[in-house]
Design an enzyme around this catalytic site. Structure first.
Site, short mmCIF file in Angstrom:
data_model
loop_
_atom_site.label_atom_id
_atom_site.label_comp_id
_atom_site.label_asym_id
_atom_site.label_seq_id
_atom_site.Cartn_x
_atom_site.Cartn_y
_atom_site.Cartn_z
N HIS A 1 38.67 55.14 34.14
CA HIS A 1 37.50 55.73 33.47
C HIS A 1 36.86 56.88 34.24
CE1 HIS A 1 33.80 54.13 35.54
NE2 HIS A 1 34.69 53.30 36.05
N THR B 1 47.41 37.81 32.66
CA THR B 1 48.12 38.54 31.61
C THR B 1 47.69 39.99 31.61
OG1 THR B 1 48.21 36.52 30.29
CG2 THR B 1 48.57 38.61 29.13
N CYS C 1 26.03 53.35 39.89
CA CYS C 1 26.23 51.93 40.16
C CYS C 1 25.05 51.36 40.92
CB CYS C 1 27.51 51.73 40.98
SG CYS C 1 28.93 52.55 40.28
#
Lengths: 116, 387
Positions: free
Chosen positions: B205, B243, B328
């Site tokens: 991103h 997965t 952040c």
């Protein structure tokens, strides 16, 4: 979506503070908590005719200073000594972690009252 | 109706490239990405093929072997896995680690957690320009040192560290070198066959891919390995089981391929935008550039004025979307720890604004941003008591 940290009232007062400046009268200033607040009033016959502020700090502080000065005009000078911090924080939805900054505004008002 | 935003917060996250969005939306509904790539049936093998293709695309961008990549949920996980995984793997050789206080929280907080595990961490302070002094690094290394982590491009200041010199020093001492490349992957050239880097983190991103997927490069050389943070089904050689999110990985691969094609033109574009932004704001009295005058990634510009409150400045800059520091870190009101580490005062750090732009930004965007900044600083100075 994260909620807007500023109420509509805070945004309005911060963007267009009609009482920013210096009044033709005594003034008081306190630098503390990482902010600076200066209040000045023009008083006649025990009444506040004009109240002005200058502030360096967060939007909540600027909005609170603007709201306080607007409310003060037309009031007896004794109003400078009232403890308005809690009421103004509630009115403007000021976050609790900014209490110290609002108390700087309150202390500046009390300091100014002592000069009148 | 409110004014449209001017988005100049690319260091926090970039918009998704239309080519990546197409690839992702197709992959979400495609039989070639439907199955679990660990399954041995035909559909599983089709998914595994799509993952392998994405690995080749990312490997091409970084010039490494596709088999050296571990898929993660993003750079935070990749940083955590690299640092904790390598430190624990080599703990029997020594428990000394080296990093800088100006690293991203995904790095610094991991090192702090390791300190609580008994590792000894040396925190090397940067100079006022944000750069690491290689001589200081050399002095800090001991026979016990097993890992050095120094990022490529700083997310707040855009400072570009000399990762080749750091890597060469580490390689000469048989010390692993981790690079957080979240801000540089896809934007600046990275050649892992040539650069002496053992571990490198990236996330999609930050270079026009989707959120939620990233990768860790682990060099294939003796002594370079990471212990897992997660345990489960044995996927990815049990280093990072779970997965695989095939559509996100397909999108990361596409983002890497586009980034490789557009890297030079993107860099030229942000260089022009930086010059235009700087032309517009450099006249502001007392303006300080937080970063290095030449060793910087041009898509991030961080500036301070000490006599203006950063939070008020940010509100006054609306509809501009910029940051007061690391996005952040925006949940707390402390001054930027990165800028404080560079020797900036609390007032300078609190008044810092980070502009960051990229592929989709326009000259008009940065010119408007410069105008808004100049006007906002002027208004807030008028509002403040005399100095």
């Amino acid at each position: 979506m994260t909620s807007d940290p500023y109420s509509k009232e805070v945004r309005r007062l911060f963007k267009a503070p009609a009482h920013a400046g210096i009044a033709n009268g005594p003034s008081a200033r306190i630098d503390a908590q990482g902010v600076s607040v200066e209040l000045s009033v023009e008083a006649r016959n025990g009444q506040v005719e004009a109240a002005r502020f200058r502030a360096k700090g967060c939007p909540h502080l600027v909005a609170a200073a603007e709201a306080f000065c607007a409310d003060l005009e037309g009031q007896p000078v004794a109003a400078l000594e009232t403890q308005f911090g809690v009421d103004i924080m509630r009115r403007l939805s000021v976050p609790v972690e900014k209490t110290g900054r609002i108390l700087v505004l309150e202390d500046t008002s009390a300091l100014l009252a002592g000069k009148l | 109706m409110s004014e449209p935003s001017i988005y100049l917060d690319y260091a926090a996250t970039t918009p998704v490239d239309p080519g990546v969005a197409d690839a992702l939306s197709q992959a979400l509904c495609d039989e070639t990405t439907l199955a679990n790539p660990s399954s041995v049936h035909r559909a599983g093998r089709l998914s595994a093929h799509r993952v392998a293709t994405a690995a080749e695309q990312v490997a091409s961008l970084l010039n490494c072997d596709p088999g050296q990549l571990i898929w993660t949920s993003g750079a935070t996980e990749a940083d955590n896995l690299a640092i904790a995984g390598a430190a624990r793997y080599r703990a029997d050789r020594g428990r000394h680690l080296v990093t800088m206080p100006t690293e991203h929280k995904a790095v610094t907080d991991m090192f702090r957690a390791l300190e609580k595990e008994g590792f000894n961490v040396t925190w090397l302070a940067p100079g006022p320009d944000g750069m690491l002094d290689i001589g200081h690094l050399e002095q800090a290394l001991t026979d016990e040192t097993q890992l050095v982590s120094v990022m490529h491009v700083n997310n707040e200041t855009s400072v570009v560290q000399d990762i080749e010199a750091i890597g060469e020093l580490c390689r000469s001492r048989d010390i692993l070198y981790h690079v957080d490349a979240a801000q540089s992957a896809g934007k600046l050239p990275i050649d892992l066959r040539r650069m002496p880097i053992d571990l490198l983190s990236l996330t999609a991103h930050k270079f026009y891919g989707p959120k939620g997927v990233g990768a860790l490069y682990v060099a294939d050389r003796p002594g370079c390995h990471v212990e897992p943070l997660l345990f489960g089904g044995g996927q990815q050689r049990s280093i990072r089981p779970g997965t695989l999110p095939v559509p996100l990985i397909v999108a990361l691969g596409q983002a890497a391929e586009i980034a490789e094609q557009k890297q030079a033109s993107d860099l030229a574009h942000v260089t022009r935008l930086r010059a235009a932004l700087w032309d517009g704001i450099e006249g502001v009295e007392g303006l300080v550039l937080n970063g290095h005058s030449s060793r910087h990634y041009p898509g991030i510009v961080n500036v301070s004025v000490a006599d203006v409150d950063g939070e008020s400045l940010l509100l006054d800059l609306e509809p501009l979307c910029v940051a007061t520091g690391s996005a952040c870190n925006s949940q707390n009101q402390e001054p930027s720890y990165v800028l404080r580490s560079m020797g900036r005062s609390d007032a300078e750090a609190e008044g810092a604004i980070r502009f960051s732009f990229g592929r989709m930004s326009t000259l008009e965007d940065v010119e408007q941003a410069a105008g808004l900044y100049v006007n906002a600083v002027s208004r807030l100075r008028q509002l403040a008591p005399a100095a």
